[in-house]
Design a protein around this motif. Structure first.
Motif, PDB file in Angstrom:
ATOM      1  N   VAL A  87      -7.525   2.244  -5.351  1.00  0.00           N
ATOM      2  CA  VAL A  87      -7.373   3.348  -4.413  1.00  0.00           C
ATOM      3  C   VAL A  87      -8.102   3.047  -3.112  1.00  0.00           C
ATOM      4  O   VAL A  87      -9.253   2.604  -3.111  1.00  0.00           O
ATOM      5  CB  VAL A  87      -7.923   4.666  -5.002  1.00  0.00           C
ATOM      6  N   SER A  88      -7.423   3.288  -2.000  1.00  0.00           N
ATOM      7  CA  SER A  88      -8.092   3.331  -0.698  1.00  0.00           C
ATOM      8  C   SER A  88      -8.099   4.783  -0.254  1.00  0.00           C
ATOM      9  O   SER A  88      -7.205   5.554  -0.601  1.00  0.00           O
ATOM     10  CB  SER A  88      -7.385   2.452   0.332  1.00  0.00           C
ATOM     11  N   ASP A 135      -3.068   4.580  -1.069  1.00  0.00           N
ATOM     12  CA  ASP A 135      -3.895   5.126   0.008  1.00  0.00           C
ATOM     13  C   ASP A 135      -3.817   6.649  -0.042  1.00  0.00           C
ATOM     14  O   ASP A 135      -2.753   7.222   0.195  1.00  0.00           O
ATOM     15  CB  ASP A 135      -3.363   4.594   1.344  1.00  0.00           C
ATOM     16  N   VAL A 136      -4.932   7.293  -0.345  1.00  0.00           N
ATOM     17  CA  VAL A 136      -4.962   8.743  -0.523  1.00  0.00           C
ATOM     18  C   VAL A 136      -5.631   9.393   0.684  1.00  0.00           C
ATOM     19  O   VAL A 136      -6.770   9.056   1.021  1.00  0.00           O
ATOM     20  CB  VAL A 136      -5.718   9.127  -1.808  1.00  0.00           C
ATOM     21  N   LEU A 144      -6.752   8.825 -10.354  1.00  0.00           N
ATOM     22  CA  LEU A 144      -6.043   7.554 -10.163  1.00  0.00           C
ATOM     23  C   LEU A 144      -6.954   6.375 -10.479  1.00  0.00           C
ATOM     24  O   LEU A 144      -6.532   5.407 -11.129  1.00  0.00           O
ATOM     25  CB  LEU A 144      -5.517   7.458  -8.723  1.00  0.00           C
ATOM     26  N   ALA A 145      -8.204   6.438 -10.022  1.00  0.00           N
ATOM     27  CA  ALA A 145      -9.147   5.361 -10.320  1.00  0.00           C
ATOM     28  C   ALA A 145      -9.381   5.254 -11.824  1.00  0.00           C
ATOM     29  O   ALA A 145      -9.473   4.145 -12.371  1.00  0.00           O
ATOM     30  CB  ALA A 145     -10.458   5.595  -9.578  1.00  0.00           C
ATOM     31  N   ARG A 146      -9.474   6.389 -12.493  1.00  0.00           N
ATOM     32  CA  ARG A 146      -9.671   6.387 -13.950  1.00  0.00           C
ATOM     33  C   ARG A 146      -8.513   5.707 -14.659  1.00  0.00           C
ATOM     34  O   ARG A 146      -8.693   5.050 -15.683  1.00  0.00           O
ATOM     35  CB  ARG A 146      -9.820   7.820 -14.450  1.00  0.00           C
ATOM     36  N   ARG A 147      -7.332   5.820 -14.067  1.00  0.00           N
ATOM     37  CA  ARG A 147      -6.126   5.202 -14.658  1.00  0.00           C
ATOM     38  C   ARG A 147      -5.968   3.743 -14.245  1.00  0.00           C
ATOM     39  O   ARG A 147      -4.954   3.118 -14.546  1.00  0.00           O
ATOM     40  CB  ARG A 147      -4.895   5.982 -14.222  1.00  0.00           C
ATOM     41  N   MET A 192       0.848  -1.184   0.000  1.00  0.00           N
ATOM     42  CA  MET A 192       0.000   0.000   0.000  1.00  0.00           C
ATOM     43  C   MET A 192       0.894   1.247   0.000  1.00  0.00           C
ATOM     44  O   MET A 192       1.577   1.517   0.976  1.00  0.00           O
ATOM     45  CB  MET A 192      -0.923   0.002   1.231  1.00  0.00           C
ATOM     46  N   GLY A 193       0.877   1.975  -1.111  1.00  0.00           N
ATOM     47  CA  GLY A 193       1.636   3.210  -1.191  1.00  0.00           C
ATOM     48  C   GLY A 193       0.843   4.368  -0.618  1.00  0.00           C
ATOM     49  O   GLY A 193      -0.386   4.361  -0.626  1.00  0.00           O
TER      50      GLY A 193
END
Length: 265
Positions: free
Chosen positions: A75-76, A39-40, A68-71, A1-2
């Motif tokens: 994502v969390s 993780d945003v 990010l989700a579009r790419r 998880m980044g």
């Protein structure tokens, strides 16, 4: 998880990814360097941090999550606010990572239950401004397990599918450095709760204390080797994931553990 901290004041990299475009680019770079998910978060939870209002939190994170989700990035969203969680899920987030484990906002568990997404329940006692005033335990491992079990019970009672629960011992949150080490030394005990375990030790103060020289903490961006060591130990303890600021060393460490186990099978 980044980790993507869209904040001006996070302990490790506050301000570096505060701009939306920079945060998006950083999230993509984390994936390129080995992160399986990103993780945003838009609110710092470092000791002493001041709360951010939901509108500002959403202004920070929603454009980043959307892109990010579009790419295609998993994502969390790192939030304690139910409204932010709802809007983040609408923007494409697929995991809720609530460092309060559902305690900061009474609506959070209902949001997670309705969405049917994975929900990280972290052991938590108080908000950042007061959390280091709540570090008294009779037995830190036993007490954290008991309190975390209560948080899990509350989440399940709110309708969250147990299959969607991930636990986190909450290193650094209402814990001293010595208590963090005790929890890490007994990670196996957390598997006894019956849920996947997330370990979030990256660059934290107790690593800086361990590596201190001449009375000065090791700077946050010079704690990567120690972070990777924790990731190795977490992999050996069958952690579900490690939350890290720099994925590549930890991703490499996990591969080493996996290959060693394959050879010994």
């Amino acid at each position: 998880m980044g980790v993507v901290n869209v904040t001006p004041d996070s302990f490790s990299d506050g301000g570096r990814w505060f701009d939306t475009d920079t945060a998006i680019a950083h999230g993509l770079a984390l994936v390129a360097r080995g992160a399986d998910l990103v993780d945003v978060g838009g609110e710092s939870t470092r000791p002493g941090a001041v709360r951010v209002d939901p509108e500002e939190e959403q202004r920070r994170v929603l454009p980043v999550i959307t892109e990010l989700a579009r790419r295609g990035v998993v994502v969390s969203v790192d939030t304690m606010n139910a409204e932010t969680a709802e809007r983040a899920l609408d923007a494409g987030a697929r995991i809720l990572n609530d460092v309060s484990g559902g305690r900061a906002d009474p609506r959070m568990t209902a949001v997670a239950a309705d969405a049917g997404v994975p929900f990280v329940v972290m052991h938590w006692r108080a908000h950042s401004a007061q959390m280091q005033q709540h570090t008294e335990y009779d037995d830190v491992v036993a007490d954290v397990l008991d309190e975390l079990q209560q948080q899990i019970d509350d989440a399940v009672a709110a309708g969250i599918d147990p299959a969607n629960i991930i636990t986190d011992p909450g290193l650094g949150f209402s814990k001293t450095g010595a208590q963090n080490w005790e929890l890490l030394a007994q990670l196996d005990a957390f598997h006894a709760l019956g849920f996947p375990v997330l370990v979030a030790a990256s660059r934290k103060r107790f690593l800086g204390e361990l590596l201190a020289a001449h009375g000065s903490l090791r700077p946050t961006d010079e704690r990567e080797d120690a972070t990777a060591a924790i990731s190795t130990l977490s992999a050996l303890a069958d952690a579900w994931a490690v939350r890290v600021h720099e994925p590549r060393p930890s991703a490499d460490a996990v591969r080493v553990v996996a290959r060693m186990r394959e050879a010994g099978a």
